[in-house]
Write an enzyme that holds these catalytic residues in place. Structure first.
Site, PDB file in Angstrom:
ATOM      1  N   VAL A   1       0.896  -1.257  -0.024  1.00 17.51           N
ATOM      2  CA  VAL A   1       0.128  -0.002   0.030  1.00 17.51           C
ATOM      3  C   VAL A   1       0.844   1.291   0.047  1.00 17.51           C
ATOM      4  O   VAL A   1       0.684   2.264  -0.711  1.00 17.51           O
ATOM      5  CB  VAL A   1      -0.958  -0.108   1.438  1.00 17.51           C
ATOM      6  CG1 VAL A   1      -1.458   1.218   1.194  1.00 17.51           C
ATOM      7  CG2 VAL A   1      -1.977  -1.103   1.172  1.00 17.51           C
ATOM      8  N   ALA A   2       2.018   1.298   0.785  1.00 17.18           N
ATOM      9  CA  ALA A   2       2.746   2.428   0.974  1.00 17.18           C
ATOM     10  C   ALA A   2       3.707   2.600  -0.338  1.00 17.18           C
ATOM     11  O   ALA A   2       3.956   3.674  -0.843  1.00 17.18           O
ATOM     12  CB  ALA A   2       3.655   2.074   2.181  1.00 17.18           C
TER      13      ALA A   2
ATOM     14  N   ILE B   1       2.827   1.694  -3.460  1.00 17.00           N
ATOM     15  CA  ILE B   1       1.899   2.005  -4.425  1.00 17.00           C
ATOM     16  C   ILE B   1       1.731   3.431  -4.374  1.00 17.00           C
ATOM     17  O   ILE B   1       0.998   4.034  -3.227  1.00 17.00           O
ATOM     18  CB  ILE B   1       0.812   1.374  -4.882  1.00 17.00           C
ATOM     19  CG1 ILE B   1       1.351  -0.230  -5.488  1.00 17.00           C
ATOM     20  CG2 ILE B   1       0.056   1.833  -5.921  1.00 17.00           C
ATOM     21  CD1 ILE B   1       0.187  -1.097  -5.284  1.00 17.00           C
TER      22      ILE B   1
ATOM     23  N   ASP C   1      -2.601  25.945 -39.650  1.00 18.04           N
ATOM     24  CA  ASP C   1      -3.277  26.395 -40.933  1.00 18.04           C
ATOM     25  C   ASP C   1      -2.913  28.007 -41.018  1.00 18.04           C
ATOM     26  O   ASP C   1      -2.501  28.664 -39.872  1.00 18.04           O
ATOM     27  CB  ASP C   1      -4.764  26.550 -40.477  1.00 18.04           C
ATOM     28  CG  ASP C   1      -5.655  26.717 -41.838  1.00 18.04           C
ATOM     29  OD1 ASP C   1      -5.276  26.593 -42.842  1.00 18.04           O
ATOM     30  OD2 ASP C   1      -6.537  27.615 -41.535  1.00 18.04           O
TER      31      ASP C   1
ATOM     32  N   ASP D   1      -9.020  25.829 -37.923  1.00 19.98           N
ATOM     33  CA  ASP D   1     -10.100  26.657 -37.771  1.00 19.98           C
ATOM     34  C   ASP D   1     -11.478  26.337 -38.565  1.00 19.98           C
ATOM     35  O   ASP D   1     -12.494  26.320 -38.388  1.00 19.98           O
ATOM     36  CB  ASP D   1     -10.074  28.187 -37.618  1.00 19.98           C
ATOM     37  CG  ASP D   1      -9.628  28.721 -39.071  1.00 19.98           C
ATOM     38  OD1 ASP D   1      -9.419  27.744 -39.955  1.00 19.98           O
ATOM     39  OD2 ASP D   1      -9.757  29.888 -39.353  1.00 19.98           O
TER      40      ASP D   1
ATOM     41  N   ASP E   1     -10.023  21.136 -41.520  1.00 19.26           N
ATOM     42  CA  ASP E   1      -8.905  20.925 -40.654  1.00 19.26           C
ATOM     43  C   ASP E   1      -9.273  19.724 -39.404  1.00 19.26           C
ATOM     44  O   ASP E   1      -8.575  19.332 -38.781  1.00 19.26           O
ATOM     45  CB  ASP E   1      -8.386  22.060 -39.689  1.00 19.26           C
ATOM     46  CG  ASP E   1      -7.826  23.281 -40.497  1.00 19.26           C
ATOM     47  OD1 ASP E   1      -7.009  22.843 -41.509  1.00 19.26           O
ATOM     48  OD2 ASP E   1      -8.366  24.285 -40.291  1.00 19.26           O
TER      49      ASP E   1
ATOM     50  N   ASN F   1       3.274   7.115   4.992  1.00 21.52           N
ATOM     51  CA  ASN F   1       2.811   7.109   3.644  1.00 21.52           C
ATOM     52  C   ASN F   1       1.822   8.457   3.380  1.00 21.52           C
ATOM     53  O   ASN F   1       1.770   8.947   2.496  1.00 21.52           O
ATOM     54  CB  ASN F   1       2.329   5.878   3.400  1.00 21.52           C
ATOM     55  CG  ASN F   1       1.703   5.750   1.585  1.00 21.52           C
ATOM     56  OD1 ASN F   1       2.503   6.087   0.712  1.00 21.52           O
ATOM     57  ND2 ASN F   1       0.358   5.478   1.556  1.00 21.52           N
TER      58      ASN F   1
ATOM     59  N   ASP G   1       3.081  11.718   1.387  1.00 22.16           N
ATOM     60  CA  ASP G   1       2.874  11.541  -0.022  1.00 22.16           C
ATOM     61  C   ASP G   1       1.954  12.217  -0.539  1.00 22.16           C
ATOM     62  O   ASP G   1       1.588  12.443  -1.691  1.00 22.16           O
ATOM     63  CB  ASP G   1       2.362  10.183  -0.215  1.00 22.16           C
ATOM     64  CG  ASP G   1       3.563   9.183  -0.357  1.00 22.16           C
ATOM     65  OD1 ASP G   1       4.673   9.413   0.079  1.00 22.16           O
ATOM     66  OD2 ASP G   1       3.369   7.815  -0.775  1.00 22.16           O
TER      67      ASP G   1
END
Length: 882
Positions: free
Chosen positions: A281-282, A284, A328, A617, A621, A710, A714
């Protein structure tokens, strides 16, 4: 169209389409309608909201996060599981929202169709729904109509059609019914054809329908849009790659720690399982999608302030990777407004800005009076862009058009036609009828026998004619559209004559004007900045090659004298896809191109692994906007089709805004990269700490300690890194390229050595806690050492966040503390971490003990060493780069 109707005579076209000059019968039209279907663009099949929502969960990172949520729930960390699932659901909901908006591209094409059309049925003119048109129908058109299907003109009178949305041609095109012999004529040169959803600006016409619905040129574009495969952005590729690396690494480390712990019999099976799950868990970075989304969203807000509206979040980051900008011309690089640039009078050429209207009253009268433009209710100019440009020239010099016309009322006019290429107006001037004429230089000179020279009328000489023709050629070489002007007082019996051969004779030549759709003033500097940033600008236009080259040279897109740098659509047709790929790097300018050419150009560059941005535009395009890595639509002049097909829409139609957006995109990528370096080095440090503690048979951090570190390290610091201001050299760096990733540019190696450093410092502090105990009890010594390791692992990560404010730059500079969000994030996270040690009531929950000053000193020294070592490495990295 399967047949090239522009090459065939009107009689052959009618025969081939099984029609008649009087139109179809109602019964025949109904039969064809049943066979061919309505003249409409079918909508693509749209997924339901539920299907779209489910599709969002195919992303690997999302699947990993769902697994992480389940693991966290099993470990008893319900709050973590809930937070992870909320992030997943929010990301999925946002994805559905963006996808739904993108589907509007085809819908917008449908809405462009004109609702009714005048058609010949049973020999009579009837008004029907344009959806009921079939091939072979004969339709009637006049100024203001939208052409409802592709048609071959049978009869025309002074017909002009504005085709900019389809071909990119900046001015209305003269149309006629004459057969074209060239078999490779591009759309912009098919003067006997009309195309669905283009606008009749002048004249009248009768035409036979050659294609309806998806068989029309616009229909082919719709079909291309409908079948276009969605492109994967560099950001999505990076996240997918990172997810795979992380998933394998985390799985291997978690299983290794569990197995080693079991083999050494140091913990129970349940304890080791919980430890391995906590590490997973930590390890990831479940906050990464949220951090990426927040960073992109903040980048989106910053771009909105710069007039760049982001329709798809990943486009923010993709802009930063752009290597090619295929733009363009009309309305994007230029103003999409014809402008008088040069005036030839009295044998001299004068720039429009230096022209004094007092020097030539007759020229002023010819330009204003021999003109069919109109002023709208809000004083806007309506009509042919060439004629409105003549009026605007004098409006800019303080002339009131309404007052001027009132002073010289029109009593007759001779409309322009494509044969004589002239237009004349007869006005009353002091009770005297006077003819003022404008038109093609050669045609007007053929009708001229006198010239106005410094206010005096004298016979025109051969030398005068040579001088005029030389000025005409010089202006034409500059891609200017040249008009000549003349006048003649008329006799009373000539004033109301409609015979041009009678009244448009013995004219007095006045002068010339040269007009062009000029570059936007800010674009040249933007292109220079783009080149400095390693970005290659291209011009793609429906205009003629000479005009395109001229504008491109003025802007710095192509070097003067580079004859091989420009290519036309007809020349492109001669190249296979392989040949285009091999030669595409030679070309800077593409002229007279069709929609399919634009897609080929984009794909040719993509075949060289270039990240391509396409601006545009018009309807023409849209396919290229979808095919490109980043589609940039124009908010003011852009059609709904192009805006809905684009990833980014410019609210000000300003090319310079693209460059500002690129800078923001580069900043966004750099900030995400900083956050990733911070998160992964921190998580690697955690994994290494637990792994080595397990191998060395030391006491290891508890699941709650791992998860708390974590949580507090994090989240806020990583998000705050996402709002760091751009570094000073961001637009002096080369584009990072298609194959770069978040681990490029030394980031991967930085993560490894910084993670190792965090792990080493944490284990070192643990060893010092054991070596220099403050208690006699072995249990308390290990508890203190574990507390010191726990608090060190958290604090050095927070200290390391300062290192990550720049990948290679020093933090000892002004601006280090300029990001107030970051400062508060560090303060809040630090408090959340240390209270678990300082507050006695929290010690049992987090398995911590109170530390004395010496122990805190060791912990703080580890944090200082973390910053110092990274700064030393950065110094040597900078020296190496030099």
């Amino acid at each position: 169209m399967s047949a090239k109707f522009y090459q065939e005579s009107t009689q052959d076209v009618i025969k081939q389409l099984r029609g008649t000059p009087q139109g179809l019968t109602t019964s025949e039209a109904q039969t064809r309608l049943k066979e061919d279907g309505p003249n409409a663009l079918p909508a693509g099949e749209h997924l339901s909201l539920l299907q779209k929502f489910i599709a969002q969960f195919k992303d690997l990172m999302i699947l990993i996060l769902i697994v992480a949520a389940v693991v966290a729930a099993i470990a008893g960390e319900i709050s973590d599981a809930i937070i992870i699932l909320v992030v997943v659901i929010l990301n999925a909901a946002f994805g559905v929202f963006q996808e739904t908006k993108a589907e509007n591209a085809i819908d917008a094409l449908q809405k462009m169709s004109t609702p009714t059309t005048n058609v010949l049925r049973d020999g009579h003119v009837k008004q029907i729904s344009s959806k009921d048109l079939v091939t072979g129908d004969v339709i009637l058109l006049e100024a203001g109509d939208i052409i409802p299907a592709d048609v071959r003109f049978l009869k025309t009178q002074n017909l002009k059609v504005e085709e900019a949305a389809l071909t990119g041609e900046s001015v209305p095109v003269d149309k006629n019914s004459e057969t074209i012999t060239d078999d490779s004529t591009v759309l912009g040169d098919q003067h006997n054809m009309g195309f669905m959803n283009t606008n009749v600006t002048a004249g009248t016409a009768e035409g036979i329908v050659t294609a309806t619905g998806l068989q029309t040129e616009v229909g082919k574009i719709a079909d291309m849009l409908n079948n276009a495969k969605p492109t994967t952005t560099p950001l999505q590729k990076n996240i997918t790659h990172l997810s795979k690396v992380l998933s394998v690494l985390v799985l291997v480390m978690a299983v290794a720690i569990f197995l080693i712990g079991m083999l050494t019999h140091r913990e129970s099976t349940l304890d080791m399982l919980l430890t391995a799950i906590s590490l997973a868990v930590a390890a990831i970075p479940e906050g990464l999608p949220a951090i990426v989304t927040i960073t992109l969203a903040l980048g989106t807000q910053a771009m909105v302030k710069r007039n760049a509206l982001i329709r798809k979040l990943p486009a923010v980051e993709t802009l930063g990777a752009t290597e090619i900008i295929a733009s363009d011309k009309t309305g994007t690089l230029t103003k999409n407004q014809m402008t008088v640039e040069q005036v030839m009078i009295d044998g001299q050429l004068v720039a429009s800005k230096d022209f004094d209207k007092a020097d030539s009253a007759p020229l002023e009268k010819a330009m204003i009076l021999a003109n069919d433009a109109q002023e709208g209710d809000k004083q806007e100019l309506l009509g042919d862009p060439t004629e409105t440009a003549l009026w605007q020239f004098y409006i800019n010099k303080g002339v009131s058009i309404a007052d001027f016309k009132a002073k010289y009322p029109r009593i007759n006019s001779l409309p322009f036609d494509s044969e004589r290429k002239l237009m004349s107006a007869v006005v009353k001037e002091n009770s005297q009828p006077v003819l003022y004429t404008k038109g093609a230089v050669d045609e007007l000179l053929a009708r001229t026998n006198r010239i106005l020279d410094h206010g005096q009328v004298r016979p025109i000489t051969d030398a005068d004619r040579e001088t005029i023709l030389k000025f005409n050629n010089d202006l034409a070489k500059q891609a200017l559209r040249v008009l000549a002007y003349a006048y003649r007082p008329l006799a009373a019996d000539e004033a109301h004559s409609s015979d041009s051969s009678r009244v448009e004779q013995s004219l007095i030549f006045i002068g010339l004007t040269g007009m062009i759709d000029p570059p936007r003033p800010e674009v040249k500097a933007a292109i220079k900045e783009a080149k400095q940033a390693g970005i290659r600008p291209l011009m793609i236009t429906g205009d003629h090659k000479v005009t395109a080259r001229t504008i491109a040279e003025r802007l710095g897109i192509i070097e003067p004298g580079d004859e091989d740098g420009a290519i036309t659509g007809a020349e492109l047709n001669e190249l296979s896809d392989a040949e285009l790929k091999d030669n595409v790097e030679k070309y800077h300018v593409y002229a007279r191109v069709a929609p399919e050419h634009k897609v080929r150009i984009v794909k040719a560059w993509q075949a060289h692994d270039k990240v391509v941005a396409m601006t545009g535009d018009g309807v023409n395009d849209a396919p290229a906007l979808k095919a490109a890595d980043i589609g940039v639509g124009m908010g003011i002049t852009g059609t709904e089709v192009s805006k809905n097909a684009a990833d980014v829409v410019l609210a000000d139609d300003n090319f310079a805004t693209i460059i500002a957006a690129v800078k923001e995109g580069r900043k966004v990528f750099a900030n995400i990269q900083k956050a990733i370096q911070y998160l992964l080095s921190a998580n690697l440090g955690e994994m290494l700490t637990l792994f080595l503690m397990t191998i060395l048979n030391w006491a290891i951090l508890t699941p709650v300690q791992i998860l708390w570190i974590n949580l507090v390290t994090d989240t806020f610091p990583a998000i705050a890194l996402g709002v760091e201001p751009a570094e000073g050299d961001v637009m002096k760096q080369q584009p990072r390229g298609l194959h770069s990733s978040f681990l490029s540019n030394g980031t991967g190696s930085n993560i490894i050595y910084q993670g190792l450093l965090e792990g080493a410092l944490t284990l070192g502090v643990y060893c010092l806690g054991i070596t220099f105990p403050v208690h006699q009890s072995a249990a308390l010594v290990h508890a203190d050492a574990l507390t010191m390791a726990y608090i060190t692992l958290g604090l050095i990560q927070l200290a390391h966040a300062f290192n990550c404010k720049s990948l290679h730059g020093t933090i000892f500079k002004s601006g280090t503390f300029a990001n107030h969000y970051f400062n508060w994030a560090i303060i809040v996270s630090t408090i959340a971490l240390v209270v678990t040690v300082f507050v006695p009531q929290l010690n049992p929950i987090f398995h911590t003990t109170e530390l004395n000053r010496m122990q805190w000193g060791i912990v703080l020294l580890a944090g200082i060493l973390m910053v110092a070592v990274v700064e030393i490495v950065k110094f040597f990295q900078r020296q190496s780069n030099k």
